[in-house]
Design an enzyme around this catalytic site. Structure first.
Site, mmCIF file in Angstrom:
data_model
loop_
_atom_site.group_PDB
_atom_site.id
_atom_site.type_symbol
_atom_site.label_atom_id
_atom_site.label_comp_id
_atom_site.label_asym_id
_atom_site.label_seq_id
_atom_site.Cartn_x
_atom_site.Cartn_y
_atom_site.Cartn_z
ATOM 1 N N GLU A 9 -1.322 -4.084 5.590
ATOM 2 C CA GLU A 9 -0.269 -3.575 5.561
ATOM 3 C C GLU A 9 0.313 -2.990 7.418
ATOM 4 O O GLU A 9 1.402 -3.999 7.810
ATOM 5 C CB GLU A 9 0.952 -2.952 5.042
ATOM 6 N N ASP A 85 -1.588 -1.744 0.353
ATOM 7 C CA ASP A 85 -2.229 -0.380 -0.968
ATOM 8 C C ASP A 85 -2.002 -1.043 -2.439
ATOM 9 O O ASP A 85 -1.149 -1.964 -2.539
ATOM 10 C CB ASP A 85 -0.969 0.598 -0.301
ATOM 11 N N ASP A 87 -0.338 0.176 -4.700
ATOM 12 C CA ASP A 87 0.146 0.696 -6.233
ATOM 13 C C ASP A 87 0.805 -0.764 -6.235
ATOM 14 O O ASP A 87 0.914 -2.553 -5.285
ATOM 15 C CB ASP A 87 1.284 1.184 -5.403
ATOM 16 N N GLU A 89 4.439 -2.035 -4.751
ATOM 17 C CA GLU A 89 4.733 -2.607 -3.917
ATOM 18 C C GLU A 89 3.487 -3.076 -2.910
ATOM 19 O O GLU A 89 3.961 -3.822 -2.524
ATOM 20 C CB GLU A 89 5.135 -1.196 -2.528
ATOM 21 N N TYR A 301 -5.766 7.305 -1.412
ATOM 22 C CA TYR A 301 -4.788 6.793 -1.001
ATOM 23 C C TYR A 301 -3.414 8.108 -1.752
ATOM 24 O O TYR A 301 -3.856 8.551 -2.213
ATOM 25 C CB TYR A 301 -4.597 5.799 -2.194
ATOM 26 N N ARG A 303 -0.890 8.019 -3.241
ATOM 27 C CA ARG A 303 0.497 7.908 -3.962
ATOM 28 C C ARG A 303 0.100 7.405 -5.169
ATOM 29 O O ARG A 303 -0.541 6.358 -5.707
ATOM 30 C CB ARG A 303 1.454 6.586 -3.698
ATOM 31 N N HIS A 347 -5.874 5.697 -10.014
ATOM 32 C CA HIS A 347 -6.058 5.902 -8.875
ATOM 33 C C HIS A 347 -6.692 7.358 -8.772
ATOM 34 O O HIS A 347 -7.236 8.114 -9.748
ATOM 35 C CB HIS A 347 -4.461 5.911 -7.539
#
Length: 749
Positions: A9, A85, A87, A89, A301, A303, A347
């Protein structure tokens, strides 16, 4: 020429990963999402509600060049690794990039959870396909939020006014803040008293004890008379130790951080907003220049809702702790924290990627706030793998006639995990007791009764709001920051001394949504939606099934709610009161910031309006007192000045009695009963010209909150205004106002 392309990203993440992969890999950044739901189809909704909720995606404005560049880079490459990432998103970004570039079997998904050489190389050995279920969970959430934003927001405009916006999860957060404020307003403090005895041992050591019971009752002391009765009853009585209890307490180490606990601790300890914490953590995750090492990801990470740690991280931590603190600080077996119910265990917890990179060593490479957050994460990670702290707690009961007093003290016997991460307030901070034995006589120096009152519940701050959202199952780690930022950006909530206070606008929006959209505002309903989205991600439920139930359910679906609310919004409550200016009937309307008023049905030809009162079903005009005369004349027309109250906040101001012919008005002060117009300072010149009319810009203050803003000196002919910031050299920099149009608000849901 590179054989493979890696897409991430952010440019910062691309730079860090590139160092570890070598010349066979080209690394490019998408700079976030490349497509979103269209606002040009299906009444700008971008979703076919009547055809299986089929979404229409379009390239985000400005991203066509990014896609073209990625397509060019992908040409001729054997494999394209999508390292966005790990997750929902990130999965959606990977899915859309694969579709836009038509990658087919060339696409491989890599989940980079720590951006270190070892972490990246290990990840690229174990690639996988794009997770369709995880993408569909994101797509379902996005469509849910779009539906709420586009279907409910227009009703807010009709009922309250302005370009307001409703959000599926943000509205719940607003509701919690409003509910808490009403609990505070309704709270009635209750008086109670405490009695403290200052006692001295035979050896002359002084300590305190507090009344525990009187005549066998542990009830609160309700008033001063009862407190004085007890004080009088123990006067002259022998104070003696009736029991002493000492025991050791093993204080377990805290679990490593997950997203919510990091946000809460950073708010409590460092004063960071949730948004700031996540922005800083993103930088630490993506990579920081560490001298000759180049860019290195310092944390995993950020989140996550799992407290799990990798075996490698645990082994490294145990070795480091033994070297730095000693063997006694390493538990016999590694500490394993309990994973919370519903946590996604894909995670790890948030930890330092290497415990060897101590906060002291990293400080020289980090900005001040980055260093403070890194230290917080590093210390919690180290503490989570250390031995329990050991305290000795002593409790002594002391009798005096029919009264029993209690004294307690705690001594830290072994620091354990506190050596790495001292808590903000330690149990060892309580008073130390002298050596006491059963039967010891004590001298009472004095008994002190003190008055207290019960306190209302505390207003939410960002940390406590995150805690409540998490405990209720509302939102997910990736959404807490945007939830809290959104309700503040929309001015539904303002932050004052860290406390979140609902504005009048926020209260009006909340009350309307609670009345007409109870499901959206129902915490349990929203939590169930979150649980079903998790099931979609796990492959246990179809994504369109959630949307079908949410929107089309015959009993409680949003479609039916919207239709009912639209009919209600178009209805006008007519009264039997006639306008005293034109004779037409008066109708009930709502103010933008909440509350109702009477308006002439002949509006806009007749603008007569007034307040009213309800007595059951009966509506009567509110009897208003004649305005107070100020005893001074208008300096513009000579008519008497009177004192009126603003509708917005009830504050008094001076107004010409000749209104509306003369609109002269000003603030005032009372000086021993005399009314004196308030002297206002001349506005500060900003040192720049208006970009619309060329006149000088001035710095003025808003009435509602005193905040400064830039305004054209040509007002009211020129109404140009904007926010600004003061730079270090004292100069003024203009900032464009953040005023989202309805389209943008609907997208954000």
């Amino acid at each position: 020429m590179a054989k493979s392309l890696v897409i991430v990203e952010s440019p910062a993440k691309a730079k860090t990963i590139k160092r570890y992969l070598g010349s066979d890999y080209e690394v490019e950044a998408s700079v976030g999402h490349v497509v979103d739901l269209s606002d040009k189809t299906h009444n700008r909704l971008g979703v076919d509600l009547e055809n299986g909720f089929k979404p229409d995606y379009e390239v985000i404005k400005g991203k066509s060049k990014v896609i073209a560049a990625l397509r060019k880079s992908a040409k001729g490459k054997d494999t394209v690794y999508l390292a966005t990432d790990p997750d929902r998103e990130g999965e959606a970004i990977a899915w859309h990039i694969s579709q836009q570039l038509k990658l087919g079997d060339r696409a491989r998904r890599v989940l980079v959870r720590e951006i270190t050489k070892e972490g990246v190389l290990e990840t690229f050995k174990d690639t996988e396909q794009i997770n369709q279920a995880k993408f569909e969970a994101q797509q379902a959430r996005r469509i849910l939020d779009r539906i709420v934003g586009y279907k409910v927001s227009p009703l807010l405009w009709k009922k309250i006014g302005g370009n307001l916006s409703a959000g599926r999860v943000q509205s719940i957060a607003l509701g919690l803040v409003v509910k808490r404020e009403r609990e505070i307003e309704a709270f009635n403090p209750v008086e109670y008293w405490k009695i403290e005895a200052r006692l001295r041992t035979a050896e002359g050591e002084v300590f305190s004890a507090h009344l525990r019971s009187f005549k066998g009752s542990e009830d609160e002391i309700p008033d001063e008379s009862k407190a004085l009765e007890i004080v009088q009853a123990v006067e002259g009585e022998r104070f003696a130790v009736s029991s002493v209890d000492s025991k050791k307490l093993n204080m377990k180490p805290p679990a490593p951080f997950i997203t919510s606990t990091l946000q809460r601790e950073a708010s409590t300890r460092l004063g960071f907003s949730v948004k700031k914490t996540m922005n800083l953590a993103q930088r630490l995750y993506e990579g920081i220049e560490i001298g000759s090492e180049g860019p290195v990801g310092l944390i995993t990470y950020m989140r996550t809702d799992s407290v799990r740690l990798s075996e490698r991280a645990i082994a490294e931590a145990r070795s480091f702790i033994a070297d730095r603190y000693g063997a006694d600080f390493v538990p016999e077996k590694p500490n394993v924290a309990k994973v919370g119910k519903g946590a996604q265990d894909a995670h790890e917890a948030i930890r330092a990627t290497s415990i060897e990179r101590t906060p002291e060593e990293m400080a020289k490479f980090l900005e001040r706030d980055q260093a403070r957050l890194y230290e917080l994460i590093w210390r919690r990670f180290a503490a989570s793998q250390m031995s329990a702290a050991v305290d000795q707690k002593t409790t002594a009961d002391i009798t005096a006639g029919e009264a029993v007093f209690r004294a307690a003290g705690t001594v830290e016997m072994f620091a354990g995990w506190r050596a790495a991460s001292p808590p903000a307030k330690r149990s060892g901070d309580t008073e130390l007791l002298p050596a006491l034995s059963e039967g010891d006589s004590l001298e009472c120096e004095e008994t002190l009764p003190t008055q207290h009152f019960t306190k209302p519940p505390a207003r939410y701050n960002e940390a406590s709001l995150v805690k409540d959202l998490e405990s209720k199952g509302i939102g997910r780690p990736s959404t807490y920051a945007s939830i809290i930022s959104t309700i503040q950006d929309r001015e539904y909530v303002v932050k004052e001394n860290k406390a979140l206070n609902p504005t009048r606008l926020g209260v009006a929006v909340n009350d309307y949504l609670v009345r007409d959209f109870p499901d959206i505002m129902d915490e349990k309903f929203t939590a169930r939606v979150e649980e079903r989205l998790d099931k979609v991600e796990q492959g246990n439920e179809k994504w369109d099934g959630i949307l079908n139930d949410f929107y089309l359910d015959e009993d409680s679906g949003l479609k039916k709610r919207v239709e009912t609310a639209e009919n209600s919004a178009n209805e006008v409550e007519t009264t039997d009161i006639n306008c005293d200016k034109c004779g037409k009937s008066m109708v009930v309307k709502r103010r933008r910031l909440g509350g109702e008023f009477l308006s002439c049905s002949g509006y806009p030809e007749c603008k007569n309006a007034s307040d009213f009162e309800r007595d059951g079903d009966k509506i009567t005009l509110k009897q208003t007192e004649a305005p107070e005369e100020a005893g001074i004349e208008c300096d513009k027309c000579g008519e008497p000045m009177v004192i009126k109250k603003r509708r917005s906040d009830g504050a008094e101001f001076l107004a010409c009695s000749g209104y509306p012919k003369c609109k002269n008005a000003s603030d005032f002060e009372r000086d021993n009963g005399k009314i004196v117009p308030k002297q206002t300072e001349a506005p500060e010149e900003a040192g720049m010209e208006c970009d619309k009319c060329g006149k000088p810009m001035l710095i003025r203050k808003r009435r509602k909150d005193g905040a400064e803003f830039l305004a054209c000196s040509g007002y009211p002919k020129c109404k140009n205004a904007s926010n600004f910031e003061r730079l270090e050299d004292g100069s003024i920099k203009r900032i464009d106002r953040k005023r989202s149009d309805s389209r943008k608000q609907g997208k954000n849901g």
